[in-house]
Scaffold this motif. Structure first.
Motif, short mmCIF file in Angstrom:
data_model
loop_
_atom_site.label_atom_id
_atom_site.label_comp_id
_atom_site.label_asym_id
_atom_site.label_seq_id
_atom_site.Cartn_x
_atom_site.Cartn_y
_atom_site.Cartn_z
N ILE A 70 109.72 48.81 53.75
CA ILE A 70 108.44 49.34 53.27
C ILE A 70 108.54 50.82 52.92
O ILE A 70 107.97 51.27 51.92
CB ILE A 70 107.32 49.10 54.31
N SER A 71 109.30 51.57 53.68
CA SER A 71 109.41 53.01 53.41
C SER A 71 110.27 53.29 52.18
O SER A 71 110.25 54.41 51.64
CB SER A 71 109.99 53.75 54.62
N GLY A 72 111.04 52.30 51.72
CA GLY A 72 111.91 52.50 50.56
C GLY A 72 113.28 53.03 50.90
O GLY A 72 114.03 53.43 50.02
N ASP A 73 113.61 53.06 52.19
CA ASP A 73 114.89 53.61 52.64
C ASP A 73 115.95 52.56 52.94
O ASP A 73 117.06 52.91 53.34
CB ASP A 73 114.67 54.47 53.89
N ARG A 80 119.98 50.62 47.24
CA ARG A 80 118.65 50.74 47.83
C ARG A 80 117.79 49.56 47.39
O ARG A 80 117.73 49.23 46.21
CB ARG A 80 118.00 52.06 47.41
N ALA A 81 117.14 48.92 48.35
CA ALA A 81 116.21 47.83 48.07
C ALA A 81 114.83 48.45 47.85
O ALA A 81 114.18 48.86 48.80
CB ALA A 81 116.17 46.84 49.23
N ASP A 82 114.42 48.57 46.60
CA ASP A 82 113.18 49.25 46.25
C ASP A 82 112.12 48.23 45.86
O ASP A 82 112.17 47.64 44.78
CB ASP A 82 113.44 50.22 45.10
N LEU A 83 111.14 48.01 46.73
CA LEU A 83 110.08 47.05 46.44
C LEU A 83 109.29 47.43 45.21
O LEU A 83 108.67 46.57 44.58
CB LEU A 83 109.16 46.91 47.65
N ALA A 84 109.28 48.70 44.84
CA ALA A 84 108.56 49.12 43.64
C ALA A 84 109.14 48.49 42.39
O ALA A 84 108.46 48.42 41.36
CB ALA A 84 108.57 50.64 43.53
N ASN A 85 110.37 47.99 42.45
CA ASN A 85 110.97 47.31 41.30
C ASN A 85 110.41 45.91 41.10
O ASN A 85 110.68 45.28 40.07
CB ASN A 85 112.49 47.24 41.45
N ILE A 86 109.65 45.42 42.05
CA ILE A 86 109.02 44.11 41.89
C ILE A 86 107.73 44.34 41.10
O ILE A 86 106.81 45.00 41.57
CB ILE A 86 108.71 43.45 43.26
N THR A 87 107.68 43.78 39.89
CA THR A 87 106.52 44.00 39.02
C THR A 87 105.89 42.70 38.54
O THR A 87 104.95 42.72 37.76
CB THR A 87 106.94 44.83 37.78
N CYS A 88 106.41 41.57 39.01
CA CYS A 88 105.87 40.28 38.60
C CYS A 88 104.56 40.00 39.33
O CYS A 88 104.27 40.61 40.36
CB CYS A 88 106.87 39.18 38.89
N PRO A 89 103.75 39.07 38.82
CA PRO A 89 102.55 38.68 39.56
C PRO A 89 102.92 38.16 40.95
O PRO A 89 103.96 37.51 41.12
CB PRO A 89 101.96 37.55 38.71
N LEU A 90 102.09 38.49 41.93
CA LEU A 90 102.32 38.05 43.31
C LEU A 90 101.20 37.14 43.75
O LEU A 90 100.03 37.39 43.45
CB LEU A 90 102.37 39.25 44.26
N PHE A 91 101.56 36.11 44.48
CA PHE A 91 100.60 35.17 45.05
C PHE A 91 100.86 35.15 46.55
O PHE A 91 101.84 34.56 47.00
CB PHE A 91 100.79 33.79 44.42
#
Length: 179
Positions: A70-73, A80-91
């Protein structure tokens, strides 16, 4: 980490659920269908696998203690596993009584991704953690509309969003044959 210890910890979080299942079995001991459902569930639920100790400690340190996803670290295999790179619709489907991943925790994860808020669907099912995937109500009432929405985005002719650049495949990633 022995799989049996992981299971014991999950049971210890809500021991009343384990007792309740046992009492329901006794109440329905003459109902062959109930006994068979109980047996199948117990075989599945109580079948455990050990987790390598180093991996278990890594998970605890980086995901639980450090909250690095969650912190992006969080760094995995040098990237780096960056959740901000997920841009698809989420359900997102949460269980109202889920004691493992409460609804607020699941829904807060949407704040860490790059998906626009208008493309995040949040739904809460009755039931707990396992009930989300095995409960009659969730399978009948909650999953179908979510899957219909996924299908609508996936069907031929569905409007496509511009795709973000794919993550390059590192050339030095070892390839392992499938088992």
């Amino acid at each position: 980490m022995p799989g049996g210890a992981v299971l014991a910890n999950f049971i210890a979080i809500q021991p009343q659920s384990e007792v309740s299942r046992q009492l329901q079995l006794l109440e329905n001991i003459d109902d062959a269908a109930h006994v068979e459902r109980y047996r199948v569930f117990e075989d599945w639920f109580k079948h455990t696998q050990d987790i390598p100790g180093a991996f278990y400690l890594w998970l605890v340190e980086h995901l639980f203690h450090g909250n690095e996803l969650i912190s992006g670290d969080l760094v995995v295999d040098g990237r780096r596993a960056d959740l901000a790179n997920i841009t698809c619709p989420l359900f997102l489907l949460a269980g109202s009584t889920d004691h493992i991943t409460p609804p607020a925790q699941l829904f807060a994860a949407a704040d860490a991704v790059g998906t626009p808020a208008a493309q995040v669907t949040r739904r809460t099912a009755t039931g707990g953690h396992l009930g989300l995937f095995m409960g009659r109500d969730a399978l009948r009432d909650d999953w179908p509309p979510l899957m219909e929405a996924v299908y609508a985005l996936s069907a031929p002719g569905a409007p496509r969003r511009e795709r973000a650049g794919a993550v390059a495949d590192p050339g030095d990633t070892p390839r392992l044959p499938a088992p």
